[in-house]
Design a protein around this motif. Sequence first.
Motif, short mmCIF file in Angstrom:
data_model
loop_
_atom_site.label_atom_id
_atom_site.label_comp_id
_atom_site.label_asym_id
_atom_site.label_seq_id
_atom_site.Cartn_x
_atom_site.Cartn_y
_atom_site.Cartn_z
N TYR A 247 0.83 -1.20 0.00
CA TYR A 247 0.00 0.00 0.00
C TYR A 247 0.86 1.25 0.00
N GLU A 248 0.45 2.25 -0.78
CA GLU A 248 1.04 3.58 -0.66
C GLU A 248 0.43 4.26 0.56
N TRP A 249 1.06 5.32 1.04
CA TRP A 249 0.60 5.95 2.27
C TRP A 249 -0.82 6.53 2.13
N ASP A 250 -1.22 6.87 0.91
CA ASP A 250 -2.54 7.47 0.71
C ASP A 250 -3.53 6.49 0.09
N ASP A 251 -3.24 5.21 0.18
CA ASP A 251 -4.12 4.17 -0.38
C ASP A 251 -5.33 3.97 0.52
N SER A 252 -6.50 4.34 0.06
CA SER A 252 -7.71 4.25 0.87
C SER A 252 -8.05 2.82 1.25
N GLU A 253 -7.62 1.84 0.44
CA GLU A 253 -7.93 0.45 0.73
C GLU A 253 -7.37 0.03 2.08
N PHE A 254 -6.19 0.52 2.42
CA PHE A 254 -5.58 0.18 3.70
C PHE A 254 -6.38 0.76 4.86
N TYR A 255 -6.75 2.02 4.78
CA TYR A 255 -7.44 2.68 5.87
C TYR A 255 -8.87 2.17 6.05
N GLU A 256 -9.44 1.63 5.02
CA GLU A 256 -10.80 1.11 5.09
C GLU A 256 -10.85 -0.34 5.59
N ASP A 257 -9.68 -0.92 5.84
CA ASP A 257 -9.62 -2.32 6.24
C ASP A 257 -9.02 -2.47 7.63
N PHE A 258 -9.45 -1.61 8.54
CA PHE A 258 -8.89 -1.58 9.89
C PHE A 258 -9.05 -2.93 10.60
N GLU A 259 -10.19 -3.57 10.43
CA GLU A 259 -10.44 -4.84 11.13
C GLU A 259 -9.40 -5.90 10.74
N ASN A 260 -9.17 -6.07 9.45
CA ASN A 260 -8.18 -7.07 9.01
C ASN A 260 -6.75 -6.64 9.34
N ASN A 261 -6.51 -5.34 9.31
CA ASN A 261 -5.19 -4.85 9.72
C ASN A 261 -4.92 -5.22 11.17
N SER A 262 -5.94 -5.08 12.01
CA SER A 262 -5.81 -5.41 13.43
C SER A 262 -5.59 -6.90 13.64
N LYS A 263 -6.33 -7.72 12.90
CA LYS A 263 -6.17 -9.17 13.02
C LYS A 263 -4.76 -9.61 12.62
N ARG A 264 -4.24 -9.01 11.56
CA ARG A 264 -2.90 -9.35 11.11
C ARG A 264 -1.87 -8.98 12.17
N TYR A 265 -2.04 -7.81 12.76
CA TYR A 265 -1.10 -7.38 13.79
C TYR A 265 -1.20 -8.28 15.03
N ASP A 266 -2.42 -8.60 15.44
CA ASP A 266 -2.60 -9.46 16.62
C ASP A 266 -1.93 -10.81 16.43
N LEU A 267 -2.01 -11.32 15.22
CA LEU A 267 -1.42 -12.64 14.95
C LEU A 267 0.10 -12.60 15.08
N VAL A 268 0.73 -11.60 14.51
CA VAL A 268 2.18 -11.52 14.59
C VAL A 268 2.63 -11.14 16.00
N PHE A 269 1.78 -10.41 16.72
CA PHE A 269 2.10 -10.06 18.11
C PHE A 269 2.12 -11.31 18.99
N LYS A 270 1.26 -12.27 18.68
CA LYS A 270 1.27 -13.53 19.43
C LYS A 270 2.62 -14.22 19.28
N ASN A 271 3.23 -14.10 18.10
CA ASN A 271 4.56 -14.68 17.91
C ASN A 271 5.58 -14.01 18.83
N ALA A 272 5.40 -12.71 19.05
CA ALA A 272 6.28 -12.01 19.99
C ALA A 272 6.10 -12.56 21.40
N CYS A 273 4.87 -12.92 21.74
CA CYS A 273 4.59 -13.50 23.06
C CYS A 273 5.25 -14.87 23.20
N PHE A 274 5.20 -15.68 22.16
CA PHE A 274 5.85 -17.00 22.19
C PHE A 274 7.37 -16.83 22.35
N TYR A 275 7.91 -15.85 21.66
CA TYR A 275 9.35 -15.57 21.73
C TYR A 275 9.72 -15.13 23.15
#
Length: 243
Positions: free
Chosen positions: A30-58
């Motif tokens: 995504y470019e910084w002004d790509d509306s598709e990214f900002y309109e997909d907050f729910e999936n952005n959050s899920k993606r972050y939560d998933l990788v954050f769990k890996n930080a917890c395992f580490y």
Amino acid sequence: MCQFSNRDIFCFLHFTNIHRETVSEVLKKYEWDDSEFYEDFENNSKRYDLVFKNACFYSRSIIETVKKLDKDNNTIIVFFSDHGTGLGERYGERNYGSYTYEETIRTFYLFLGKEIQKNKISSKLHSNLDIFPTILELCEIYNEKESVGRSLGKILTDESVEFEDMYTFSETGALHGPFPSPEKSNVFCIKSNKYKLLYLEEPNIWELYDLRNDPKEKNNIIDKNFSFIEELKNKLLNWINRE
């Protein structure tokens, strides 16, 4: 910090998976002004939560390794982050570095050790600058040079002790976004335990937020003409122009 064969050892471990995921799944897509990214907050959050769990395992593997080595009684473990990341909640903040709103500057510390109070939670105002002098105090290391931050050692080891900074400061110079400034910082803020004053230098915009009643910083109240605004402005400008 731990001790092996009567020698103190300091080890800094950097977990890079969150950054790597941000680069591959956000910055390269995504470019910084790509509306598709900002309109997909729910999936952005899920993606972050998933990788954050890996930080917890580490993190858990670090603690378990220290215990297996039977070094948990003379080891201090510190977990911290240098910044947060945007998930699309603020236009222009595709990841981090464009602004100084809470989603990217509000971070945490977690200190673990034999002498450190367990399950003590503090939401007081402190700075990342406090981490280094805190480690020195907990390890009983004398530092001849004056520390920039303030040790939190007493807070961590004494259940009855609590204090906080009167103000903290943050700044950024974005690589991209609406006000790119990769050579020098151009977005600043001063934060108290109740308010944050934000200054965007290039468009010369001031914003004020009541962090207690508006923690997501949606309502700019700079036009309320509070008596303390000028004081905050002066403190922030003095900090920006510091030598």
